[in-house]
Design a protein around this motif. Sequence first.
Motif, PDB file in Angstrom:
ATOM      1  N   PRO A  67       0.823  -1.215   0.000  1.00 15.19           N
ATOM      2  CA  PRO A  67       0.000   0.000   0.000  1.00 15.19           C
ATOM      3  C   PRO A  67       0.860   1.269   0.000  1.00 15.19           C
ATOM      4  O   PRO A  67       0.512   2.255  -0.640  1.00 15.19           O
ATOM      5  N   ALA A  68       1.996   1.237   0.706  1.00 13.76           N
ATOM      6  CA  ALA A  68       2.875   2.411   0.753  1.00 13.76           C
ATOM      7  C   ALA A  68       3.377   2.764  -0.646  1.00 13.76           C
ATOM      8  O   ALA A  68       3.375   3.929  -1.043  1.00 13.76           O
ATOM      9  N   ALA A  69       3.802   1.753  -1.402  1.00 15.00           N
ATOM     10  CA  ALA A  69       4.285   1.997  -2.762  1.00 15.00           C
ATOM     11  C   ALA A  69       3.153   2.444  -3.679  1.00 15.00           C
ATOM     12  O   ALA A  69       3.404   3.077  -4.710  1.00 15.00           O
ATOM     13  N   LEU A  70       1.916   2.153  -3.302  1.00 16.81           N
ATOM     14  CA  LEU A  70       0.751   2.583  -4.078  1.00 16.81           C
ATOM     15  C   LEU A  70       0.232   3.943  -3.606  1.00 16.81           C
ATOM     16  O   LEU A  70      -0.872   4.343  -3.953  1.00 16.81           O
ATOM     17  N   LEU A  94     -18.379  -1.995   5.203  1.00 19.63           N
ATOM     18  CA  LEU A  94     -16.923  -1.830   5.221  1.00 19.63           C
ATOM     19  C   LEU A  94     -16.291  -2.296   3.916  1.00 19.63           C
ATOM     20  O   LEU A  94     -15.273  -1.750   3.485  1.00 19.63           O
ATOM     21  N   ALA A  95     -16.903  -3.292   3.294  1.00 20.96           N
ATOM     22  CA  ALA A  95     -16.374  -3.801   2.024  1.00 20.96           C
ATOM     23  C   ALA A  95     -16.410  -2.731   0.935  1.00 20.96           C
ATOM     24  O   ALA A  95     -15.663  -2.825  -0.042  1.00 20.96           O
ATOM     25  N   GLY A  96     -17.221  -1.702   1.115  1.00 19.43           N
ATOM     26  CA  GLY A  96     -17.307  -0.624   0.142  1.00 19.43           C
ATOM     27  C   GLY A  96     -16.313   0.511   0.375  1.00 19.43           C
ATOM     28  O   GLY A  96     -16.308   1.491  -0.355  1.00 19.43           O
ATOM     29  N   VAL A 101      -8.279  -2.597   4.192  1.00 22.92           N
ATOM     30  CA  VAL A 101      -7.657  -3.745   3.536  1.00 22.92           C
ATOM     31  C   VAL A 101      -7.958  -5.059   4.255  1.00 22.92           C
ATOM     32  O   VAL A 101      -7.771  -6.130   3.672  1.00 22.92           O
ATOM     33  N   GLU A 102      -8.432  -4.980   5.493  1.00 22.22           N
ATOM     34  CA  GLU A 102      -8.860  -6.163   6.241  1.00 22.22           C
ATOM     35  C   GLU A 102      -9.851  -5.730   7.312  1.00 22.22           C
ATOM     36  O   GLU A 102      -9.754  -4.611   7.818  1.00 22.22           O
ATOM     37  N   ALA A 103     -10.755  -6.623   7.659  1.00 22.95           N
ATOM     38  CA  ALA A 103     -11.682  -6.359   8.755  1.00 22.95           C
ATOM     39  C   ALA A 103     -12.047  -7.690   9.408  1.00 22.95           C
ATOM     40  O   ALA A 103     -12.274  -8.681   8.721  1.00 22.95           O
ATOM     41  N   PHE A 104     -12.080  -7.689  10.727  1.00 17.21           N
ATOM     42  CA  PHE A 104     -12.363  -8.902  11.495  1.00 17.21           C
ATOM     43  C   PHE A 104     -13.384  -8.615  12.583  1.00 17.21           C
ATOM     44  O   PHE A 104     -13.327  -7.559  13.213  1.00 17.21           O
TER      45      PHE A 104
END
Length: 167
Positions: A67-70, A94-96, A101-104
């Motif tokens: 993500p940093a490089a993006l 949250l998926a929207g 990048v992750e959710a639990f």
Amino acid sequence: MADTGTVSLMAVDELDTRVLRLLLEQPRTSVRECARILGVARGTLQARLDRMEREGVITGTAPALSPAALGHPVLAFVHIEVTQGHLDEVGDALAGVPEIVEAFSITGGGDLLTRVVARDNAHLEDVIQKLISLPGVVRTRSEVALRERVPHRLLPLVESIGRTARK
């Protein structure tokens, strides 16, 4: 992309461990080359790979992206408290949000734990404001990561399981 749901346990033997180690260390190596390196028939290796994919041990072959490089170098962990009975709706919402990048679902302080990336702190604040505005979200609590101390890794786990399998 850890799947913390219920999964069946697959017995992993020494060859499986060697296969997994090679895939983690040299992910772009062809099946033919992996078989040569491991000293096994290509069909044997393919059967092992197919079984480990079927059993959910191997879950993908996508490249690891930064993500940093993006352009999103800020990483934060955002705990989200949800109104009772709205966990599924908030999880779907949250998926929207592309910065998540992750959710639990979690126990403890909060109902959800998300990993959020952002361009800078102002962008992170905007993302958090977006989360707070979702129907069913009561409050959030954020923690900004300063430096990665142990990168995501599975090789030590694979090697530990391999040692156990040899005993």
